[in-house]
Design a protein around this motif. Structure first.
Motif, PDB file in Angstrom:
ATOM      1  N   UNK A 118      37.726  42.931 -21.357  1.00  0.00           N
ATOM      2  CA  UNK A 118      37.095  42.087 -20.351  1.00  0.00           C
ATOM      3  C   UNK A 118      37.871  42.109 -19.033  1.00  0.00           C
ATOM      4  N   UNK A 119      39.180  42.196 -19.095  1.00  0.00           N
ATOM      5  CA  UNK A 119      39.991  42.276 -17.875  1.00  0.00           C
ATOM      6  C   UNK A 119      39.702  43.579 -17.133  1.00  0.00           C
ATOM      7  N   UNK A 120      39.723  44.689 -17.853  1.00  0.00           N
ATOM      8  CA  UNK A 120      39.452  45.996 -17.238  1.00  0.00           C
ATOM      9  C   UNK A 120      38.014  46.043 -16.719  1.00  0.00           C
ATOM     10  N   UNK A 177      22.916  43.713 -22.651  1.00  0.00           N
ATOM     11  CA  UNK A 177      21.774  44.625 -22.590  1.00  0.00           C
ATOM     12  C   UNK A 177      21.026  44.457 -21.265  1.00  0.00           C
ATOM     13  N   UNK A 178      20.887  43.220 -20.841  1.00  0.00           N
ATOM     14  CA  UNK A 178      20.236  42.946 -19.556  1.00  0.00           C
ATOM     15  C   UNK A 178      21.040  43.511 -18.398  1.00  0.00           C
ATOM     16  N   UNK A 179      22.361  43.329 -18.424  1.00  0.00           N
ATOM     17  CA  UNK A 179      23.229  43.867 -17.369  1.00  0.00           C
ATOM     18  C   UNK A 179      23.138  45.394 -17.316  1.00  0.00           C
ATOM     19  N   UNK A 180      23.126  46.008 -18.474  1.00  0.00           N
ATOM     20  CA  UNK A 180      23.056  47.467 -18.547  1.00  0.00           C
ATOM     21  C   UNK A 180      21.701  47.958 -18.034  1.00  0.00           C
ATOM     22  N   UNK A 181      20.643  47.263 -18.376  1.00  0.00           N
ATOM     23  CA  UNK A 181      19.298  47.657 -17.937  1.00  0.00           C
ATOM     24  C   UNK A 181      19.171  47.581 -16.417  1.00  0.00           C
ATOM     25  N   UNK A 182      19.664  46.501 -15.823  1.00  0.00           N
ATOM     26  CA  UNK A 182      19.601  46.356 -14.368  1.00  0.00           C
ATOM     27  C   UNK A 182      20.443  47.421 -13.672  1.00  0.00           C
ATOM     28  N   UNK A 183      21.583  47.767 -14.260  1.00  0.00           N
ATOM     29  CA  UNK A 183      22.447  48.797 -13.671  1.00  0.00           C
ATOM     30  C   UNK A 183      21.765  50.162 -13.688  1.00  0.00           C
ATOM     31  N   UNK A 184      21.052  50.457 -14.759  1.00  0.00           N
ATOM     32  CA  UNK A 184      20.304  51.717 -14.850  1.00  0.00           C
ATOM     33  C   UNK A 184      19.176  51.735 -13.818  1.00  0.00           C
ATOM     34  N   UNK A 185      18.522  50.599 -13.623  1.00  0.00           N
ATOM     35  CA  UNK A 185      17.481  50.494 -12.593  1.00  0.00           C
ATOM     36  C   UNK A 185      18.088  50.763 -11.213  1.00  0.00           C
ATOM     37  N   UNK A 186      19.277  50.203 -10.952  1.00  0.00           N
ATOM     38  CA  UNK A 186      19.959  50.429  -9.669  1.00  0.00           C
ATOM     39  C   UNK A 186      20.253  51.914  -9.467  1.00  0.00           C
ATOM     40  N   UNK A 187      20.695  52.574 -10.515  1.00  0.00           N
ATOM     41  CA  UNK A 187      20.970  54.011 -10.446  1.00  0.00           C
ATOM     42  C   UNK A 187      19.687  54.785 -10.140  1.00  0.00           C
ATOM     43  N   UNK A 241      29.458  48.603 -20.772  1.00  0.00           N
ATOM     44  CA  UNK A 241      29.590  49.203 -22.103  1.00  0.00           C
ATOM     45  C   UNK A 241      30.881  48.750 -22.773  1.00  0.00           C
ATOM     46  N   UNK A 242      31.974  48.671 -21.990  1.00  0.00           N
ATOM     47  CA  UNK A 242      33.250  48.176 -22.523  1.00  0.00           C
ATOM     48  C   UNK A 242      33.099  46.781 -23.106  1.00  0.00           C
ATOM     49  N   UNK A 243      32.436  45.891 -22.345  1.00  0.00           N
ATOM     50  CA  UNK A 243      32.278  44.506 -22.789  1.00  0.00           C
ATOM     51  C   UNK A 243      31.307  44.379 -23.953  1.00  0.00           C
ATOM     52  N   UNK A 244      30.368  45.311 -24.056  1.00  0.00           N
ATOM     53  CA  UNK A 244      29.401  45.267 -25.161  1.00  0.00           C
ATOM     54  C   UNK A 244      30.021  45.787 -26.452  1.00  0.00           C
ATOM     55  N   UNK A 245      30.773  46.881 -26.337  1.00  0.00           N
ATOM     56  CA  UNK A 245      31.362  47.507 -27.523  1.00  0.00           C
ATOM     57  C   UNK A 245      32.584  46.726 -28.008  1.00  0.00           C
ATOM     58  N   UNK A 246      33.420  46.262 -27.060  1.00  0.00           N
ATOM     59  CA  UNK A 246      34.652  45.539 -27.419  1.00  0.00           C
ATOM     60  C   UNK A 246      34.542  44.081 -26.969  1.00  0.00           C
TER      61      UNK A 246
END
Length: 390
Positions: free
Chosen positions: A298-300, A364-374, A286-291
């Protein structure tokens, strides 16, 4: 019990071995210019290394349950060192293909030493596995940076393979002097051994759940690191490859936390730890998507994503190594094969998303896969709780 010296040796073995399959990636252009071949032709070298590693993972690493692991490590190290010596002197592209395949095949010692460490660790599996995995991750993350600098320093691409062969020979000395002889538990045929690797997934519900989870999360991890290079090379960052490589060093800082994560894994409910870890990954994305134009974001995010992935991985390994001590290598093979399949798929999906939708689609793809993992963790936890109440 395993000693600190043995942990250091095994961590070095894991990192030095796995690094050998990544050395060629940052110097492909140098190799192409030296051999007067196309970039597409040398671009197959990492593919051969990865194919070799996949073959070794399935066909070599299970032998840790069938033969003396110390002997297996020494043999694989000798063959790896000789393959690297070959890479340090050949000038023929097809010879490089063959030797890259062999390097990947014998670099699988990293997947022999982790189950061996788990078998030696007693109740501190999380701490010990975390330390070994820290060495492995450090090897992966530093390999590209080291390869680029050594090639620049030596003035040719052969130098990194010559240096690597020396390091592998040094590992042989460390193995011979510090690691114990552990007798095998599996006495059936080699074919039965390979079939038993697949059977472990049918045998243990926890292994199936953890393998599925790491398949998805390693897909996120590999997709992120592949597309991050593209993102940072464009405006507003416009970084060169050497600066982008520093993000690998940044990730090493996260890798050094692995032993401490392992200590926590030995004491805290693993399901809670995994949920918290994936929450860190979700926040990072979310950090990388919003900012998406912020270097600080990106570092954090890189640190959060790396630590979150490691926490899940170490918890998974600590859990699966409690299932059956006599089948550690076969269980590891089933789990790691799933993981690298996920990495390959994640990389392909990430590149596709970048080409068709840029960073917006990638995130969006990274976020979707992370939600699937959860969802996988929550389903596994609820299923386990339900089965206990029956």
């Amino acid at each position: 019990m395993i000693s600190p010296k043995q942990i250091y040796v095994m961590s070095a073995v894991a990192g030095i071995n796995v690094a050998t399959i990544y050395y060629n990636q940052p110097i492909l252009n140098t190799i192409a210019q030296d051999l007067h071949v196309s970039a597409l032709a040398v671009g197959n070298l990492p593919t051969f290394s990865q194919i070799g590693y996949g073959l070794g993972l399935f066909f070599v690493s299970p032998l840790g349950d069938k033969m003396n692991r110390k002997k297996l490590l020494l043999i694989s190290h000798l063959l790896l060192a000789l393959s690297l010596v070959g890479l340090s002197i050949v000038e023929n592209l097809y010879a490089l293909y063959a030797l890259s395949l062999l390097t990947g095949l014998f670099a699988v010692s990293a997947q022999i030493v982790i189950p061996m460490a788990a078998a030696m660790s007693g109740k501190d599996k999380g701490r010990v596995v975390g330390s070994i995995f820290s060495g492995l991750l450090t090897g992966i993350l530093l390999a590209r940076t080291l390869s680029g600098y050594v090639t620049e320093w030596f003035g040719n691409w052969h130098g990194i393979f010559a240096l690597s062969s020396v390091l592998v020979f040094a590992c042989m000395v460390g193995i011979a002097k510090t690691l114990p002889n552990i007798e095998p538990h599996f006495s059936q045929s080699y074919g039965s051994l390979l079939a038993s690797c697949v059977y472990q997934l049918k045998r243990f519900a926890l292994l199936r759940a953890n393998a599925l989870l790491i398949t998805v999360l390693f897909g996120v991890f590999c997709s992120f690191w592949t597309t991050l290079t593209f993102k940072l090379s464009l405006a507003p960052f416009n970084f060169n490859s050497d600066v982008i490589g520093l993000f690998g060093i940044l990730a090493v800082a996260g890798a050094l936390l692995a032993p401490y994560i392992g200590k926590i894994a030995d004491k805290i409910n693993p399901t809670f730890t995994k949920i918290l870890s994936i929450a860190m990954i979700v926040v990072s994305i979310i950090l990388m998507k919003v900012f998406e134009d912020s270097l600080a974001a990106f570092i954090i995010a890189t640190l959060l994503l790396d630590i979150g992935f490691q926490a899940v991985q170490i918890n998974n390994l600590a859990q699966i190594y409690t299932l059956d001590e006599k089948a550690h290598s076969r269980i590891n093979t089933a789990y790691m094969s799933s993981m690298f399949l996920g990495g390959a798929l994640g990389t392909a999906i990430g590149v596709y998303c970048w080409e068709h939708g840029g960073w917006a689609l990638v995130s969006l793809q990274l976020l979707s896969l992370s939600v699937i993992a959860l969802a996988i963790i929550l389903y596994s936890a609820l299923s386990s709780k339900h089965s206990k109440t029956l």
